[in-house]
Design an enzyme around this catalytic site. Structure first.
Site, PDB file in Angstrom:
ATOM      1  N   CYS A  32      -7.496   1.439 -32.020  1.00  0.00           N
ATOM      2  CA  CYS A  32      -8.666   2.042 -32.656  1.00  0.00           C
ATOM      3  C   CYS A  32      -9.738   2.339 -31.608  1.00  0.00           C
ATOM      4  O   CYS A  32     -10.875   1.845 -31.690  1.00  0.00           O
ATOM      5  CB  CYS A  32      -9.208   1.116 -33.734  1.00  0.00           C
ATOM      6  SG  CYS A  32      -8.037   0.799 -35.068  1.00  0.00           S
ATOM      7  N   TYR A  62       2.939  -2.525 -12.672  1.00  0.00           N
ATOM      8  CA  TYR A  62       1.566  -2.490 -13.198  1.00  0.00           C
ATOM      9  C   TYR A  62       1.484  -1.790 -14.555  1.00  0.00           C
ATOM     10  O   TYR A  62       0.559  -1.032 -14.824  1.00  0.00           O
ATOM     11  CB  TYR A  62       0.624  -1.829 -12.193  1.00  0.00           C
ATOM     12  CG  TYR A  62       0.581  -2.551 -10.877  1.00  0.00           C
ATOM     13  CD1 TYR A  62      -0.029  -3.787 -10.776  1.00  0.00           C
ATOM     14  CD2 TYR A  62       1.162  -2.005  -9.737  1.00  0.00           C
ATOM     15  CE1 TYR A  62      -0.059  -4.472  -9.571  1.00  0.00           C
ATOM     16  CE2 TYR A  62       1.135  -2.681  -8.527  1.00  0.00           C
ATOM     17  CZ  TYR A  62       0.522  -3.913  -8.461  1.00  0.00           C
ATOM     18  OH  TYR A  62       0.493  -4.584  -7.259  1.00  0.00           O
ATOM     19  N   GLU A 103       4.395  -6.582   2.307  1.00  0.00           N
ATOM     20  CA  GLU A 103       4.438  -7.180   0.975  1.00  0.00           C
ATOM     21  C   GLU A 103       4.222  -6.080  -0.060  1.00  0.00           C
ATOM     22  O   GLU A 103       3.140  -5.905  -0.604  1.00  0.00           O
ATOM     23  CB  GLU A 103       3.434  -8.327   0.847  1.00  0.00           C
ATOM     24  CG  GLU A 103       2.029  -8.038   1.321  1.00  0.00           C
ATOM     25  CD  GLU A 103       1.111  -9.248   1.242  1.00  0.00           C
ATOM     26  OE1 GLU A 103       0.013  -9.114   0.668  1.00  0.00           O
ATOM     27  OE2 GLU A 103       1.496 -10.307   1.757  1.00  0.00           O
ATOM     28  N   CYS A 104       5.271  -5.337  -0.318  1.00  0.00           N
ATOM     29  CA  CYS A 104       5.214  -4.209  -1.247  1.00  0.00           C
ATOM     30  C   CYS A 104       5.517  -4.674  -2.668  1.00  0.00           C
ATOM     31  O   CYS A 104       6.313  -5.596  -2.886  1.00  0.00           O
ATOM     32  CB  CYS A 104       6.216  -3.131  -0.839  1.00  0.00           C
ATOM     33  SG  CYS A 104       5.796  -2.303   0.712  1.00  0.00           S
ATOM     34  N   GLY A 105       4.909  -4.020  -3.624  1.00  0.00           N
ATOM     35  CA  GLY A 105       5.179  -4.281  -5.033  1.00  0.00           C
ATOM     36  C   GLY A 105       5.541  -3.000  -5.748  1.00  0.00           C
ATOM     37  O   GLY A 105       6.690  -2.746  -6.091  1.00  0.00           O
ATOM     38  N   ARG A 106       4.519  -2.142  -5.953  1.00  0.00           N
ATOM     39  CA  ARG A 106       4.704  -0.893  -6.693  1.00  0.00           C
ATOM     40  C   ARG A 106       5.888  -0.078  -6.154  1.00  0.00           C
ATOM     41  O   ARG A 106       6.731   0.399  -6.906  1.00  0.00           O
ATOM     42  CB  ARG A 106       3.423  -0.066  -6.612  1.00  0.00           C
ATOM     43  CG  ARG A 106       3.465   1.263  -7.359  1.00  0.00           C
ATOM     44  CD  ARG A 106       2.267   2.140  -7.004  1.00  0.00           C
ATOM     45  NE  ARG A 106       1.039   1.372  -6.899  1.00  0.00           N
ATOM     46  CZ  ARG A 106       0.277   1.043  -7.926  1.00  0.00           C
ATOM     47  NH1 ARG A 106       0.618   1.432  -9.132  1.00  0.00           N
ATOM     48  NH2 ARG A 106      -0.818   0.343  -7.741  1.00  0.00           N
ATOM     49  N   GLY A 133       0.778  -1.234   0.000  1.00  0.00           N
ATOM     50  CA  GLY A 133       0.000   0.000   0.000  1.00  0.00           C
ATOM     51  C   GLY A 133       0.802   1.271   0.000  1.00  0.00           C
ATOM     52  O   GLY A 133       0.232   2.360  -0.021  1.00  0.00           O
TER      53      GLY A 133
END
Length: 392
Positions: A343, A372, A266-269, A228
């Site tokens: 398109c 992401y 548990e970080c990602g970004r 988060g």
């Protein structure tokens, strides 16, 4: 923009239109090493693979983090391809019975259980395999929570166990065979930008767990406070103040029961966003109904994040002087909207962004594209070629 990235892009200009993701592994490891070095002793940092599961990134991260957090059998396979021994946490709101069984067969460290039915499925799989599954119960807390881009708790969502249902689920977790209830998982929001607000959020988790211990007669070993921690895409220079957050953590941890041996992040970004850039060549520049457009080789089918979050993603213009003088070279000065090759009018990467000049043939470098981006995009819509992936 680093000189290394600029050189990398310029070497590709002049041939097929530039379209690539570039990941700076040195920048990644320096950033993550600095973060993990400042965590208090009880804290461990896991990497949430959903942010970016590219094998070279995982291999760079594996020695620096406590392990990987996965949310599918496919991510588990990627983690095990890196190492058969790397600790793995298995989460996600809709695990299939076969995924649960595979997770136990492959020796995951812990499962984050999101419902009573899922708890029974884990028990059944563990009993069949003759193992004990260590579980945390993910709870959808009532809140309120700090302002953030996405909320997983404090409101109706598909995530976690409702607080009012927790007594029955705790009772089942203690009674069912093949389970060991170690604690709780409390990931509630995504992309919080305030260190002080995040400290208060973690403190709230500690107070909540202490109250549950008294209510249910538990002694928790592990509390997972999720990720988060955010990235400010509107103002990339305005970073989450990790040093302030790390300095405040020891005081916050004092509110956790002393016997909680492990507090997991548990970080990602926050770990990988800054290491990635998305470089796309401008194929055309035009004006329609008073709006200037830069049309690029690429778009939201490769980098869906700005469309998903409805923001203009930050970019810089890399001028490329080479041009065939036999054909016109359109350009724009002032606000420009960057669109891709799909398109649909929704294929927008940035809207009404001031630029001094952008020309057909120049390259736009979108920063903070390490998380992401490619992972959440609809890659094969219109069947355009995939971008090049460069790890340097």
């Amino acid at each position: 923009m680093s000189e290394r990235l600029e050189d990398l892009v310029r070497k590709r200009a002049g041939g097929e239109p530039v379209c690539l993701f570039a990941y700076d592994l040195d920048r990644l490891t320096d950033h993550v090493r600095a973060i993990t070095a400042t965590l208090p002793p009880r804290c461990r940092m896991f990497y949430a693979m959903k942010a970016n599961s590219a094998d070279p990134l995982l291999r760079a991260l594996a020695p620096l983090v406590a392990g990987f957090e996965v949310a599918s059998g496919g991510e588990l396979d990627k983690a095990r391809a890196v190492s058969g021994n790397v600790p793995v946490l298995f989460g996600g709101p809709a695990k299939t019975p076969s995924e649960i069984e595979r997770a136990l067969e492959q020796g995951v460290l812990r499962l984050h259980v999101e419902s009573a039915l899922e708890l029974h499925r884990v028990s059944a799989a563990a009993t069949r395999l003759g193992v004990t599954a260590e579980v945390l119960l993910r709870v959808n807390l009532a809140g309120p929570f700090p302002s953030a881009t996405l909320a997983m708790a404090g409101r109706p969502t598909q995530f976690g166990i409702a607080e009012e249902d927790l007594p029955g689920v705790v009772e089942a977790a203690r009674a069912l065979p093949g389970l060991r209830l170690s604690g709780f998982h409390l990931h509630s929001l995504s992309n919080n930008l305030s260190a002080d607000a995040h400290l208060e959020l973690v403190a709230h988790y500690g107070r909540t767990v202490s109250a549950w211990e008294r209510e249910f007669g538990l002694r928790c070993e592990v509390v997972n406070v999720g990720g988060g921690i955010g990235v400010d895409y509107a103002r990339p220079d305005r970073r989450f103040d990790w040093p302030r957050f790390a300095r405040g953590l020891p005081g916050v941890l004092a509110e956790f029961p002393a016997h909680v041996r492990e507090v997991d992040f548990e970080c990602g970004r926050y770990l990988v966003a800054e290491c990635g850039n998305y470089a796309v060549e401008v194929l055309d520049v035009k004006r329609n109904h008073g709006v200037q457009y830069a049309l690029v080789r690429g778009g939201t089918h490769q980098f869906r994040l700005p469309s998903s979050w409805q923001h203009s993603h930050p970019f810089t213009v890399l001028p490329v002087d080479e041009w065939d003088s036999a054909v016109p070279r359109p350009q724009a000065e002032g606000p420009v909207t960057v669109v891709g090759e799909l398109c649909t009018p929704k294929d927008v990467l940035a809207r009404d962004v001031p630029v001094s000049r952008v020309r057909a043939g120049d390259v736009l470098i979108f920063s903070h594209a390490g998380a992401y981006g490619w992972e959440i995009s609809h890659h094969d819509f219109l069947s355009h070629p995939h971008p090049e992936m460069v790890f340097h």
